[in-house]
Structure formats: C-alpha cells, structure tokens
Design a protein around this motif. Structure first.
Motif, mmCIF file in Angstrom:
data_model
loop_
_atom_site.group_PDB
_atom_site.id
_atom_site.type_symbol
_atom_site.label_atom_id
_atom_site.label_comp_id
_atom_site.label_asym_id
_atom_site.label_seq_id
_atom_site.Cartn_x
_atom_site.Cartn_y
_atom_site.Cartn_z
ATOM 1 N N LEU A 110 -8.795 11.289 -12.219
ATOM 2 C CA LEU A 110 -9.564 10.794 -11.086
ATOM 3 C C LEU A 110 -10.680 11.763 -10.709
ATOM 4 C CD1 LEU A 110 -6.919 9.368 -8.565
ATOM 5 C CD2 LEU A 110 -8.534 8.096 -9.965
ATOM 6 N N TYR A 111 -11.806 11.180 -10.297
ATOM 7 C CA TYR A 111 -12.932 11.957 -9.775
ATOM 8 C C TYR A 111 -13.329 11.354 -8.429
ATOM 9 C CZ TYR A 111 -13.192 13.828 -14.483
ATOM 10 O OH TYR A 111 -12.877 14.449 -15.678
ATOM 11 N N LEU A 112 -13.625 12.226 -7.478
ATOM 12 C CA LEU A 112 -13.978 11.779 -6.136
ATOM 13 C C LEU A 112 -15.121 12.638 -5.592
ATOM 14 C CD1 LEU A 112 -10.489 12.186 -6.129
ATOM 15 C CD2 LEU A 112 -10.895 10.447 -4.388
ATOM 16 N N THR A 113 -15.867 12.073 -4.666
ATOM 17 C CA THR A 113 -16.835 12.870 -3.921
ATOM 18 C C THR A 113 -16.332 13.050 -2.495
ATOM 19 O OG1 THR A 113 -18.105 10.828 -3.540
ATOM 20 C CG2 THR A 113 -18.908 12.326 -5.249
ATOM 21 N N SER A 114 -16.620 14.240 -1.952
ATOM 22 C CA SER A 114 -16.209 14.589 -0.594
ATOM 23 C C SER A 114 -17.404 15.189 0.139
ATOM 24 C CB SER A 114 -15.066 15.617 -0.639
ATOM 25 O OG SER A 114 -14.869 16.227 0.616
ATOM 26 N N TRP A 115 -17.591 14.756 1.392
ATOM 27 C CA TRP A 115 -18.640 15.311 2.243
ATOM 28 C C TRP A 115 -18.030 16.354 3.168
ATOM 29 C CZ3 TRP A 115 -23.806 13.481 2.370
ATOM 30 C CH2 TRP A 115 -24.055 12.353 1.578
ATOM 31 N N LYS A 151 -1.748 16.740 -10.021
ATOM 32 C CA LYS A 151 -1.493 16.890 -8.583
ATOM 33 C C LYS A 151 -2.305 18.009 -7.956
ATOM 34 C CE LYS A 151 3.165 14.910 -8.776
ATOM 35 N NZ LYS A 151 4.589 15.061 -8.406
ATOM 36 N N GLU A 152 -3.388 18.413 -8.629
ATOM 37 C CA GLU A 152 -4.249 19.451 -8.087
ATOM 38 C C GLU A 152 -5.706 19.004 -8.135
ATOM 39 O OE1 GLU A 152 -3.651 23.146 -10.037
ATOM 40 O OE2 GLU A 152 -1.625 23.445 -9.236
ATOM 41 N N PHE A 153 -6.470 19.472 -7.149
ATOM 42 C CA PHE A 153 -7.901 19.189 -7.105
ATOM 43 C C PHE A 153 -8.692 20.395 -7.600
ATOM 44 C CE2 PHE A 153 -6.405 16.073 -4.019
ATOM 45 C CZ PHE A 153 -7.180 14.965 -4.335
ATOM 46 N N THR A 154 -9.728 20.119 -8.370
ATOM 47 C CA THR A 154 -10.660 21.149 -8.814
ATOM 48 C C THR A 154 -12.057 20.758 -8.370
ATOM 49 O OG1 THR A 154 -9.320 21.578 -10.791
ATOM 50 C CG2 THR A 154 -11.590 22.404 -10.796
ATOM 51 N N GLU A 155 -12.769 21.694 -7.752
ATOM 52 C CA GLU A 155 -14.151 21.456 -7.345
ATOM 53 C C GLU A 155 -15.056 21.744 -8.545
ATOM 54 O OE1 GLU A 155 -15.015 23.738 -3.877
ATOM 55 O OE2 GLU A 155 -13.240 23.029 -2.798
ATOM 56 N N ILE A 156 -15.658 20.704 -9.093
ATOM 57 C CA ILE A 156 -16.439 20.896 -10.323
ATOM 58 C C ILE A 156 -17.949 20.854 -10.083
ATOM 59 C CG2 ILE A 156 -14.605 20.098 -11.841
ATOM 60 C CD1 ILE A 156 -15.980 17.415 -12.039
ATOM 61 N N ALA A 157 -18.377 20.491 -8.901
ATOM 62 C CA ALA A 157 -19.799 20.559 -8.555
ATOM 63 C C ALA A 157 -19.934 20.549 -7.051
ATOM 64 C CB ALA A 157 -20.574 19.394 -9.163
ATOM 65 N N THR A 158 -20.890 21.311 -6.555
ATOM 66 C CA THR A 158 -21.184 21.371 -5.125
ATOM 67 C C THR A 158 -22.689 21.409 -4.937
ATOM 68 O OG1 THR A 158 -19.139 22.540 -4.538
ATOM 69 C CG2 THR A 158 -20.995 22.791 -3.045
ATOM 70 N N ASN A 159 -23.192 20.617 -3.992
ATOM 71 C CA ASN A 159 -24.607 20.716 -3.659
ATOM 72 C C ASN A 159 -24.872 20.142 -2.273
ATOM 73 O OD1 ASN A 159 -25.111 17.860 -3.780
ATOM 74 N ND2 ASN A 159 -25.388 17.968 -5.992
ATOM 75 N N SER A 160 -26.112 20.240 -1.840
ATOM 76 C CA SER A 160 -26.517 19.689 -0.544
ATOM 77 C C SER A 160 -27.389 18.450 -0.745
ATOM 78 C CB SER A 160 -27.295 20.748 0.257
ATOM 79 O OG SER A 160 -28.441 21.181 -0.465
ATOM 80 N N THR A 172 0.837 -1.191 0.000
ATOM 81 C CA THR A 172 0.000 0.000 0.000
ATOM 82 C C THR A 172 0.875 1.246 0.000
ATOM 83 O OG1 THR A 172 -1.767 -1.122 1.210
ATOM 84 C CG2 THR A 172 -1.780 1.277 1.250
ATOM 85 N N THR A 173 0.606 2.152 -0.940
ATOM 86 C CA THR A 173 1.384 3.388 -1.048
ATOM 87 C C THR A 173 0.448 4.592 -1.078
ATOM 88 O OG1 THR A 173 1.428 3.196 -3.466
ATOM 89 C CG2 THR A 173 3.314 2.307 -2.257
ATOM 90 N N LEU A 174 1.004 5.730 -0.738
ATOM 91 C CA LEU A 174 0.249 6.978 -0.742
ATOM 92 C C LEU A 174 0.172 7.546 -2.158
ATOM 93 C CD1 LEU A 174 -1.004 9.453 0.832
ATOM 94 C CD2 LEU A 174 1.332 10.366 0.875
ATOM 95 N N VAL A 175 -1.022 7.931 -2.585
ATOM 96 C CA VAL A 175 -1.187 8.644 -3.860
ATOM 97 C C VAL A 175 -1.227 10.135 -3.607
ATOM 98 C CG1 VAL A 175 -2.688 9.025 -5.860
ATOM 99 C CG2 VAL A 175 -2.382 6.717 -4.953
ATOM 100 N N VAL A 176 -2.117 10.577 -2.728
ATOM 101 C CA VAL A 176 -2.189 12.004 -2.409
ATOM 102 C C VAL A 176 -2.914 12.211 -1.085
ATOM 103 C CG1 VAL A 176 -4.320 12.296 -3.768
ATOM 104 C CG2 VAL A 176 -2.895 14.285 -3.257
ATOM 105 N N LYS A 177 -2.395 13.116 -0.273
ATOM 106 C CA LYS A 177 -3.101 13.586 0.907
ATOM 107 C C LYS A 177 -3.951 14.777 0.501
ATOM 108 C CE LYS A 177 0.437 12.247 4.312
ATOM 109 N NZ LYS A 177 1.358 12.755 5.369
ATOM 110 N N THR A 178 -5.118 14.918 1.096
ATOM 111 C CA THR A 178 -5.991 16.026 0.732
ATOM 112 C C THR A 178 -6.390 16.827 1.974
ATOM 113 O OG1 THR A 178 -8.251 15.171 1.031
ATOM 114 C CG2 THR A 178 -7.033 14.355 -0.864
ATOM 115 N N ASN A 179 -6.950 17.990 1.729
ATOM 116 C CA ASN A 179 -7.550 18.779 2.800
ATOM 117 C C ASN A 179 -9.062 18.634 2.811
ATOM 118 O OD1 ASN A 179 -5.150 19.964 3.884
ATOM 119 N ND2 ASN A 179 -5.072 21.327 2.095
ATOM 120 N N TYR A 180 -9.561 17.660 2.033
ATOM 121 C CA TYR A 180 -11.003 17.447 1.939
ATOM 122 C C TYR A 180 -11.447 16.363 2.924
ATOM 123 C CZ TYR A 180 -10.995 20.256 -2.295
ATOM 124 O OH TYR A 180 -10.862 21.293 -3.193
ATOM 125 N N PRO A 181 -12.558 16.597 3.614
ATOM 126 C CA PRO A 181 -13.054 15.589 4.553
ATOM 127 C C PRO A 181 -13.903 14.524 3.869
ATOM 128 C CG PRO A 181 -14.414 17.558 4.696
ATOM 129 C CD PRO A 181 -13.319 17.859 3.701
#
Length: 273
Positions: free
Chosen positions: A209-214, A229-238, A187-196
């Motif tokens: 890669l695409y991911l969802t974050s709560w 190596k950068e994240f872009t927020e492409i959609a946000t909703n509740s 197991t290796t690290l791909v990326v640490k994020t500041n997203y919860p």
C-alpha cells in the motif's frame, strides 16, 4: 526515517518529472490510459480535466464545470467527482475518445464528493469526505446506495480485487485505513496511524500500500509505503501531494500536486529476485 535519509532516498530513487503550466489550477487527482500512454488530471480550481499525451503535450479534455476532484478511467470513460459547492454534487463520465458527456448523476445532500474507484462488477464508489458517507453507484442504471456511513471524513479509495474489499483512508489528526467487504458491507480496521490527513491510497503489483499524508497545518505532504505492518516515509515535499494512482505499465506512483501545480511520477525500485 529522518529528513536527511528521506531526501537522500528521493534524490536517487525518485526518477520522476513534473509537468508545469498555467493550465494546471490546483490539480487534485490523476489517472492513466495505458492504451494511449496519456494522463488525465482533474483541476479543483478551474473545473477542468486536462490530458497529457505521450509526447507531453497538454490539452483541455473537459472544461466549463464547477470543480473536479477524483478522476478515474474505466472502460473507455473518464469519470470524475464534481464538487458543485453551491448545490448537490455530481458524478460525471466523459468518453475518452471524444470528451463527450456520457454519464451524469447528481447525488442529493452531498457536501464534497471526493475520490472515485471501481470494482470488477461495473460498480463505482465515491467518498463524500465532508458528508462522512461512501456511496456505491451502479453505472448501468445510474442508481446509488450508501455503502458506509460510519467512517469519519472518508477520502481515498482503492479496490482490492484479490480480497473483494474497498480500502478507505480518512482525513483526521491520526488517520486510519479501513476495509469494507463489498458483499457484506462490513467495515473493519486495517491499521491506525499517527499520520494526519491521509488523502490518496493505492496498491502496487506486489500488494504493498501507498498513501499520501498532509501535515497538521496542511503545508507539507508525505508519500508513505505500508509494508509488514510498518510505514516508511519515501518522499516528503511542500508541493501538496494529493491523490495517487499506481501505474502498472511504468511501475510508478503517479501523484497530483496541489500547491506546485504539477504532477509527480515516483518510480518504484524493482525488487531483486
């Protein structure tokens, strides 16, 4: 990206639709059948898997179980993780044509079987988010083994065929993406994020890669793209964007939305040549 920019981007690029009905009951995961242009969606609340055909007609594909989370179509079978709540969890497999149960495996001492993924050798992988374990399951003989027990709250899974590795995102305050080599189990690290609370993970035809974050309070969710190596927020909703799958046929990210009782098809832009 600020809130205004995100909203503007989604308005013009997210050529999508939501399918709402009382038959959705906290949908968690979605998978697509290219052969019939049908979607299969798991319900946490009702222990049901729904089918939406190419006309938009919604029917109950499977019902009468406890609580389904991850769902995946593989070789003519719809597999799902059943969170039993009162006992050991199950991996269930249902024939896509008939809905008949054709695979059933109980894994003892599990706490919350969650996402499901397959490699190219008929092996199934399932994350036990609350048990902090990822299992490898052989479909041919219904045997299983622990693939990894070092990742805290493993959730979304994606098999990267080109690199023969399983990508894993976890659900903590500052979530992480890991890679597990299928052969060595390293197991290796791909990326640490500041997203919860990362939830779903998938990859498009270009290897992005695409991911969802709560959010920390679990009230809002974000669809993220990871590129260079950068994240872009492409959609946000509740609406509660949960598990996701890349749909190669439509070039879209398909998303189950827990709170809104709907599914979202986020169409990706075609890159200019």
């Amino acid at each position: 990206m600020n809130n205004f920019s995100t909203t503007f981007f989604v308005f013009f690029v997210c050529i999508s639709f939501s399918v709402k009905s009382q038959s959705f009951d906290t949908p968690e995961s979605i998978t697509f059948d290219e052969a019939t242009d049908s979607y299969y969606i798991s319900n946490i609340g009702s222990g049901e898997i729904l089918k939406i055909d190419k006309t938009g007609k919604k029917t109950s594909f499977v019902s009468g179980y406890t609580s389904f989370l991850g769902v995946k179509l593989h070789d003519g079978v719809i597999y799902s993780a059943e969170d039993n709540k009162s006992g050991d969890d199950f991996i269930r497999g249902f024939d896509v044509s008939t809905g008949k149960l054709v695979f059933s495996l109980s894994i003892p001492n599990t706490k919350q079987l969650n996402d499901i993924e397959f490699d190219n050798k008929e092996n199934l992988y399932v994350s036990d988010r609350e048990g902090h374990i990822i299992y490898k399951v052989s479909i041919s003989d219904a045997s299983y083994e622990t693939l990894d027990d070092t990742i805290n709250t493993p959730n979304g899974l994606y098999f990267d065929n080109k690199k023969n590795r399983l990508l894993v995102c976890n659900t903590i305050d500052k979530s992480v993406v890991y890679a597990i080599d299928i052969e060595s189990k390293k197991t290796t690290l791909v990326v640490k994020t500041n997203y919860p609370h990362l939830d779903g993970i998938t990859m498009d035809k270009d290897g992005l890669l695409y991911l969802t974050s709560w959010s920390i309070d679990w009230k809002n969710s974000i669809l993220l793209k990871y590129e260079g190596k950068e994240f872009t927020e492409i959609a946000t909703n509740s609406n509660g964007m949960a598990d996701i799958e890349y749909n190669q046929k439509t070039n879209a990210i398909d998303i189950a939305q827990l709170f809104d009782n709907s599914i979202l098809h986020f169409n990706l832009l075609n890159k200019k040549k």
